[in-house]
Enzyme design. Structure first.
Site, PDB file in Angstrom:
ATOM      1  N   TYR A   1      14.334  30.361   7.075  1.00 32.85           N
ATOM      2  CA  TYR A   1      12.956  31.091   7.426  1.00 32.85           C
ATOM      3  C   TYR A   1      13.151  31.001   9.323  1.00 32.85           C
ATOM      4  O   TYR A   1      13.758  29.983   9.716  1.00 32.85           O
ATOM      5  CB  TYR A   1      11.638  30.159   7.322  1.00 32.85           C
TER       6      TYR A   1
ATOM      7  N   LYS B   1       0.751  -1.117   0.130  1.00 33.38           N
ATOM      8  CA  LYS B   1       0.094   0.060   0.227  1.00 33.38           C
ATOM      9  C   LYS B   1       0.872   1.205   0.106  1.00 33.38           C
ATOM     10  O   LYS B   1       2.155   1.130   0.111  1.00 33.38           O
ATOM     11  CB  LYS B   1      -0.833   0.007   1.048  1.00 33.38           C
TER      12      LYS B   1
HETATM   13  C1  LIG Z   1      -3.657  -4.253   8.337  1.00 34.66           C
HETATM   14  C2  LIG Z   1      -2.282  -4.349   8.268  1.00 34.66           C
HETATM   15  N1  LIG Z   1      -1.585  -5.411   8.032  1.00 34.66           N
HETATM   16  C3  LIG Z   1      -0.224  -5.388   8.007  1.00 34.66           C
HETATM   17  C4  LIG Z   1       0.393  -4.096   7.976  1.00 34.66           C
HETATM   18  C5  LIG Z   1       2.049  -4.255   7.599  1.00 34.66           C
HETATM   19  O1  LIG Z   1       2.525  -3.710   8.921  1.00 34.66           O
HETATM   20  P1  LIG Z   1       4.086  -3.428   9.116  1.00 34.66           P
HETATM   21  O2  LIG Z   1       4.240  -2.464   8.085  1.00 34.66           O
HETATM   22  O3  LIG Z   1       4.467  -2.964  10.332  1.00 34.66           O
HETATM   23  O4  LIG Z   1       4.674  -4.803   8.585  1.00 34.66           O
HETATM   24  C6  LIG Z   1      -0.255  -3.010   8.198  1.00 34.66           C
HETATM   25  C7  LIG Z   1       0.467  -1.786   7.878  1.00 34.66           C
HETATM   26  O5  LIG Z   1      -0.106  -0.819   8.335  1.00 34.66           O
HETATM   27  C8  LIG Z   1      -1.641  -3.276   8.059  1.00 34.66           C
HETATM   28  O6  LIG Z   1      -2.349  -1.895   8.254  1.00 34.66           O
END
Ligand SMILES: Cc1ncc(COP(=O)(O)O)c(C=O)c1O
Length: 404
Positions: A283, A57
């Site tokens: 700044y 993601k």
């Molecule tokens: C539902 C879910 N699973 C897994 C992960 C992966 O987490 P990490 O990046 O800490 O491994 C995330 C990340 O935000 C998540 O939202």
């Protein structure tokens, strides 16, 4: 995102000679070999028969989802995880046909795409389940869903006490197939007792599902922290995110598995000037030179992902040496006090994190000094920063979100 083939063997963007139309002024190097190694190590840690769902993601935590996904899938990942439908569709568009689980809530207008593109969709309330069921029925298809239960994260997810009512309603959604159940851990890095209680809760929900005739093919719980800290049963799928990128996400996560940091954030020095005592920088005039010194202006600022709060605390590397960031970080530029150095020139490479000669600044150092977490540092690399992919130490290709 636009992709350029870049077959300039040996033309590493790290060399100042390659300043030019392709790479200036700032870029993120992403080492694909290191991603491959990390995925293989995570897969081994998950154990035999456990699938890896690579969390890609937010453009694979800023590294570029299409490229990272491809490498992850070639090295043992079997599924991908994204936050929303747009991210899933971009991956399908890039040609990936593997299972993709969408973790967020879709808009009603996006339900058709879930069905057409055969996405796995998270559900956590009856309203969403019924909308999806209706859309699938209209299309004459079925949709595989993963039920998210909230055992302690307090974010998305069905509460355990809502399960019976949910299942009563779900029984009248003939076009939905319950393909998975999952939960998420908020403290897998630091509170094993709470995490174990969450697992207990999940197990009793799975018993309840079995009691109602559901044999759920996929159950998953483990983010990076849970996988690396071995927080108990991983079930059949693990969901690492930050660890794919060679980061542990928290100082409390076990370093037993040696991951390699995959990203380096670099930018060109675009101005060098000798200044007398009393000269103020940036700044707010929060830095005033106390002696004769040299200020190097570097072409990346907070719009590119240099944390604003890194000022006064953080360093950059130039020619393998550390120099303090001085004055406020600005939108497009950051200044470093390079002291009496007289070998620093326009076009030289400054490293915000990554290696320069024998020196190294880790993402974790940047996160700590700017009061944030590693996740935010790498997700924060801005869209105007080209992603330069390295393979076998050479530039394999460059991806740009925008052309400027
Ligand atoms: C539902 C879910 N699973 C897994 C992960 C992966 O987490 P990490 O990046 O800490 O491994 C995330 C990340 O935000 C998540 O939202």
């Amino acid at each position: 995102m636009q992709q350029e083939a870049h077959n300039l063997k040996g033309d590493s963007p790290t060399s100042s000679s390659s300043l030019g139309k392709n790479l200036a002024p700032a870029w993120l190097e992403v080492d694909l070999d290191k991603i491959a190694n990390n995925i293989r190590k995570l897969k081994a840690a998950a154990g035999p028969g456990v699938k890896v769902l690579a969390m890609v993601k937010a453009q694979a935590y800023g590294c570029g989802a299409a490229m990272v996904s491809q490498v992850a899938l070639e090295n043992g990942a079997e599924m991908l995880g994204v936050a929303n439908i747009a991210e899933a569709l971009a991956l399908r568009k890039s040609g990936l046909r593997c299972p993709i689980l969408v973790f967020g809530r879709p808009d009603e207008s996006e339900l058709g795409a879930i069905i057409e593109e055969d996405l796995l969709q998270t559900v956590f309330d009856l309203m969403l389940a019924r909308q999806l069921d209706r859309a699938a029925g209209t299309a004459g298809k079925s949709v595989r869903v993963h039920l998210k239960v909230d055992t302690g994260m307090g974010r998305l997810g069905l509460l355990p006490r809502e399960m019976d009512d949910f299942l009563d309603g779900f029984a009248s959604c003939p076009n939905l197939v319950l393909d998975g159940v999952y939960t998420h851990f908020p403290v897998a890095d630091c509170d094993s007792r709470f995490t174990r209680e969450q697992l207990e809760m999940l197990r009793s929900l799975l018993d309840k599902l079995r009691g109602r005739g559901y044999e759920v093919p996929h159950v998953h719980v483990a983010n990076s922290a849970a996988l690396l800290n071995r927080c108990g049963e991983t079930f059949g799928i693990v969901r690492p995110g930050i660890s794919i990128y060679g980061l542990y996400g928290s100082p409390l996560v076990s370093r037993e598995i040696n991951l390699e940091e995959v990203v380096s954030f670099k930018a060109r020095v675009v101005h060098v000037k000798k200044v007398p005592p009393g000269t103020s920088v940036s700044y707010g005039r929060e830095f005033i030179a106390l002696r004769d010194t040299t200020i190097a202006t570097i072409a990346a600022g907070y719009a590119d992902g240099v944390p604003f709060r890194l000022a006064k605390k953080g360093d950059v590397l130039i020619h393998g040496r550390r120099f303090p960031i001085v004055g406020r970080v600005t939108m497009d530029m950051t200044m470093a006090d390079v002291g009496e150095s007289n070998d620093i020139a326009v076009g030289d490479v400054a490293v915000f994190f990554g290696e320069s000669g024998r020196a190294h600044i880790s993402v974790s150092e940047v996160a700590e000094k700017s009061g944030t977490i590693e996740h935010e540092v790498i997700c924060g690399i801005g869209p105007r920063v080209p992603r330069v992919y390295l393979k076998d130490g050479n530039v394999a290709c460059i991806q740009r979100y925008t052309f400027g």
